[in-house]
Design an enzyme around this catalytic site. Structure first.
Site, short mmCIF file in Angstrom:
data_model
loop_
_atom_site.label_atom_id
_atom_site.label_comp_id
_atom_site.label_asym_id
_atom_site.label_seq_id
_atom_site.Cartn_x
_atom_site.Cartn_y
_atom_site.Cartn_z
N ASP A 31 0.79 -1.22 -0.02
CA ASP A 31 -0.05 -0.02 -0.05
C ASP A 31 0.76 1.31 -0.18
OD1 ASP A 31 -2.70 -0.77 0.12
OD2 ASP A 31 -2.80 -1.03 1.92
C1 GLC Z 1 -0.98 2.83 5.85
C2 GLC Z 1 -0.18 1.75 6.48
C3 GLC Z 1 -0.12 0.49 5.80
C4 GLC Z 1 -1.49 0.04 5.43
C5 GLC Z 1 -2.28 1.06 4.84
C6 GLC Z 1 -3.60 0.88 4.70
O1 GLC Z 1 -0.47 3.19 4.84
O2 GLC Z 1 1.24 2.09 6.82
O3 GLC Z 1 0.42 -0.44 6.36
O4 GLC Z 1 -1.48 -0.86 4.45
O5 GLC Z 1 -2.13 2.37 5.40
O6 GLC Z 1 -4.68 1.93 4.08
C1 GLC Z 2 -1.62 -3.73 5.35
C2 GLC Z 2 -2.81 -3.49 4.45
C3 GLC Z 2 -2.77 -4.44 3.19
C4 GLC Z 2 -1.27 -4.62 2.63
C5 GLC Z 2 -0.38 -4.12 3.70
C6 GLC Z 2 1.11 -3.94 2.98
O1 GLC Z 2 -1.48 -5.02 5.93
O2 GLC Z 2 -3.96 -4.14 5.11
O3 GLC Z 2 -3.77 -4.49 2.60
O4 GLC Z 2 -1.33 -5.23 1.78
O5 GLC Z 2 -0.47 -3.35 4.57
O6 GLC Z 2 1.19 -2.38 2.78
#
Ligand code: GLC
Ligand code: GLC
Length: 814
Positions: free
Chosen positions: A487
């Site tokens: 993400d």
């Molecule tokens: C933030 C977190 C990330 C997560 C994302 C979800 O960016 O750092 O880990 O996956 O939010 O929206």
């Molecule tokens: C968080 C989010 C997931 C994403 C991950 C890596 O766990 O929920 O959707 O893949 O972060 O960013």
């Protein structure tokens, strides 16, 4: 250092001191009513949706960290001494203390001044309530008078509104008191048809429903005036902050015990039957009273608790293993399966690190969570697939998140995370392999919940794949959109404004930045899809997917291989990400795992070289890092990933979710020792003895473990709600132990360490129980299969015949 120990026979983790490094929590409830509970009684409850139907209030980032919850205060009415048997919130030193977190229940037991108190909290199967059983025992020589004061603080339903809109909220709180039951009915007078209630089995000496009256001005939960003075004030909340508190007065002879039962619940009335009669505003209690009566009855409560145990017996019995590694056994047999239920239920919505107000259920998260859950309750997995698919957009794209209560896509976040739709295909394939239920493909489902747009699920899957193919970049690789699985790899964001969302800001048109990870995921998904097409006689599509897979593979071969490992991406300038050419972020874990799972480089030496590079550059004693070197400064063209300090979260922590992909990749290459070593590093039970470093619960996986570049290398964070649960379960059971559902039947292809003599397992599959014995005869992974004593060709057990209930499977590893 350890703060407790596993009790495998009872499937419990026993915490032996209350001051764990962080709150060590458990979850109550399975389907509609949920609670989070810490080892000191902290936490909160909600109905279905942690934001929209929050029953009790909880303040995140509080001081102390975990403050507010399900509290019972005890008062010695002779001496006036007060304490809380769950340690918090008063935190008086207890003579002894244990907290047992079990499957859907938590029991906290302690002793203070020879008064023993035990509270068991659980949510009965199929009930929208939680039961607290308080048992107080007098171990003194003399009769003792004890007062018990319960307390919960009600949330005014919408948890976001509850923490932001005080000019309104301080005026709307309403309760009703009816005998031993406190009803919380804020907003019931207008558009809500639901209310909460808090009931007590014993006659009351008094009650309170107004927080400030209970606590007294300028006092906190650790020093409530009513408790200290030993007398409830029968307050009625009008606005401000409604609470529920019962005062029960107990007279206990030496050796005597007494049980008090509390029931905290949620109830809905039909819109036209909300009130006792049309002329009055009193809650109609006709349908709720029998429920309350049932669960205040100690016999009924014992039955309900037994049913909860049986429910978990039946779920966990589906897969049970016995290997030379006790840590692996207890994760697979108990805790990892349990965590998979929790992540399936809650996705990333409500934990002690996810506030429950933001995210709802993630599309890719839910699709992946299903992989570790589908064997337990396939009907619920089926429903989840249908719900997810019905939020899908006509383009084949997906909303990144949806609210479980409304089942609508979340507009605030939107879509364009270009990996999202592909996970749906992976989830459906897993569901069909587990169940053989091909009918799911014919289910008519809307697009974006728009009535009239129904198309069979099969069509949704097609569009998921087409979505990728319609978004191909300059190197023939998939465009990344806002991000892919990571993400925080935001290649189109280019954000320079503080506070701007990395994930919803898009300053670039998105026509350049590409993801090698999505290329791998596409191939993985398309290979599942072509098997689906083959088996449903869509032969033209089979050919089409074969050719698309081939094209995508060529693109990866041409532009996605960096020499010693798979490249991660191309950014908006067309520059490489995750390449030896980069100064920082030279190698990433995700494409190594995903491309090898997709079969890329397996026929030549690249998969092996990629994994050797992972070992050299990314493996640490605390797990495998996301990338290296960590980003030491902010890169406009990379986004949030470089916003985290080095070693944390997406910036080069051990982002645990990705580790099982490497474990699986190692098994694909037949490396049993290496796969198992990685698994053992990640296993929280194996990390129990370094509790002061790990800090999170040793019975569940956490999202991250701080990486080598961090000041707190080895420190776990964000426990419980992580895709690690499902993927590690899959890696351990389907790839290391090799017991894998396939289209044709159950396959058994273990890739275990050389030092293991074998293992045994039971696996229920399509109504039949397979008793599996694996014996190591040589050092490799080739197998000979015997069914009920007879040798059988291949490694797949044919589907059970009608009525067949059990099969004995023997595997010789040569
Ligand atoms: C933030 C977190 C990330 C997560 C994302 C979800 O960016 O750092 O880990 O996956 O939010 O929206
Ligand atoms: C968080 C989010 C997931 C994403 C991950 C890596 O766990 O929920 O959707 O893949 O972060 O960013």
């Amino acid at each position: 250092m350890q703060y407790g120990s596993f009790d495998d026979a009872h499937r419990e983790y026993v915490i032996s001191r209350p001051d764990t490094p962080l709150p060590w929590i458990n979850y109550l409830g399975n389907e509609s009513y949920f609670g989070l509970i810490s080892n000191t009684g902290g936490g909160y409850s909600f109905y279905r949706d942690a934001r929209l139907r929050r029953i009790t209030r909880y303040r995140y980032n509080n001081v102390p960290f975990d403050y507010g919850g399900r509290y019972i205060y005890l008062r010695d009415d002779d001496s006036g001494e007060v304490w809380t048997p769950t340690w918090q919130p008063i935190r008086k030193e207890l003579e002894n203390y244990t907290c047992r977190h079990g499957m859907g229940y938590t029991t906290i037991k302690s002793r203070y001044n020879q008064i023993e108190a035990e509270v068991r909290f659980f949510v009965p199967i199929e009930a929208d309530l939680e039961v607290w059983q308080l048992k107080v025992t007098n171990h003194r020589q003399d009769p003792t008078k004890i007062s018990a004061f319960s307390c919960v603080e009600f949330c005014l339903w919408d948890a976001w509104d509850d923490v932001t809109n005080f000019q309104r909220n301080f005026n709307i709180g309403e309760v009703e008191i009816d005998e031993e039951v406190i009803y919380h009915k804020t907003e019931y007078r207008e558009r809500r048809n639901h209310f909460a209630y808090f009931a007590c089995s014993d006659p009351l000496a008094g009650y309170d429903t107004q927080r400030e009256t209970f606590l007294g001005p300028y006092r906190g939960w650790d020093d409530p005036q009513v408790v200290v003075e030993g007398k409830s004030l029968n307050s009625e909340a009008h606005g401000w902050a409604p609470i529920g508190s019962h005062h029960v007065s107990l007279m206990l002879n030496p050796g005597e015990s007494h049980q008090v039962i509390y029931v905290l619940g949620y109830h809905e009335n039909p819109a036209d039957q909300k009130f006792e009669d049309a002329a009055c505003q009193r809650v109609n209690k006709r349908t709720v009273k029998p429920v309350i009566k049932k669960y205040l009855d100690p016999d009924q409560v014992e039955i309900a608790f037994r049913e909860l145990g049986e429910f978990w017996d039946s779920l966990l019995n589906i897969i049970q293993v016995k290997t030379p590694d006790v840590n692996l056994d207890r994760m697979v047999n108990i805790w990892n399966a349990y965590q998979c239920m929790t992540t399936f239920n809650l996705s990333r919505s409500a934990s002690f690190y996810e506030s429950g107000v933001g995210r709802g259920l993630g599309f890719r998260d839910s699709a992946q969570d299903l992989l570790g859950f589908v064997h337990m309750i396939p009907t619920r997995a089926r429903q989840r697939i249908l719900d997810l698919a019905a939020t899908q957009m006509e383009s084949g794209g997906a909303y990144h998140q949806y609210q479980p209560l409304t089942k609508r896509g979340n507009n605030a976040v939107g879509g364009n995370f270009n990996d999202d739709p592909l996970w749906l295909v992976i989830a459906v394939a897993a569901y069909i392999k587990e169940t053989g239920d091909w009918s799911i493909l014919d289910e008519p489902l809307n697009y974006d919940n728009v009535p009239g747009s129904e198309k069979p699920l099969y069509d949704h899957l097609q569009r998921s794949l087409m979505y990728t193919l319609a978004r191909i970049g300059p190197h023939g690789l998939p465009l990344i959109g806002r991000a892919d699985w990571n993400d925080c790899l935001n290649l189109n964001t280019f954000s320079s404004e503080p506070g701007e969302s990395f994930q919803t800001t898009t300053n670039k048109d998105g026509k350049v930045a590409e993801s090698v990870f999505i290329a791998g995921l596409f191939i993985l998904a398309a290979r599942e899809m072509l098997e689906i097409c083959r088996r449903t006689n869509h032969l033209r599509e089979v050919d089409n997917y074969i050719s698309e897979v081939k094209k995508m593979k060529e693109a990866v071969n041409r532009s996605g291989w960096d020499g010693e490992w798979f490249l991660r991406a191309y950014d908006d300038y067309g520059s490489k990400v995750g390449s030896k050419e980069c100064q920082e972020g030279r190698i990433y874990i995700e494409p190594q795992g995903m491309c090898i799972m997709a079969g890329i480089g397996v026929d030549d030496d690249r998969a092996g070289r990629s994994l050797a590079s992972v070992r050299t550059h990314l493996a640490t004693p605390h797990g495998i890092l996301l990338h290296q070197p960590a980003y030491t400064r902010y890169y406009l063209q990379l986004g949030e990933i470089s916003s985290y300090p080095p070693g944390y979260k997406e910036n080069a922590s051990v982002f645990c979710h990705t580790n099982p992909w490497i474990i699986i990749a190692e098994t694909i290459l037949g490396h049993g020792d290496q796969a198992y070593d990685y698994y053992a590093l990640l296993n929280p039970s194996a990390r129990e003895k370094i509790g002061e470093i790990h800090r999170c619960e040793p019975y569940v996986f956490a999202q991250t473990v701080a990486g080598r570049d961090a000041a707190t290398f080895g420190e776990a964070k964000n426990s419980w709600l992580t895709g690690t649960a499902a993927w590690t379960f899959v890696a351990a059971t389907q790839y290391i132990l090799g017991i894998r559902p396939t289209w044709e039947g159950l396959q058994v292809v273990p890739v275990i360490p050389q030092g293991w003599e074998g293992f045994t397992a039971q696996r229920q599959f399509r109504g039949c129980m397979y008793f599996i014995t694996v014996e190591r005869k040589g050092t490799g992974n080739s197998i000979t299969l015997f069914l009920d004593g007879n040798p059988v060709e291949g490694n797949i057990i044919p589907l059970p015949k009608e009525g067949q209930k059990q099969v004995n499977v023997k595997i010789e590893l040569l």
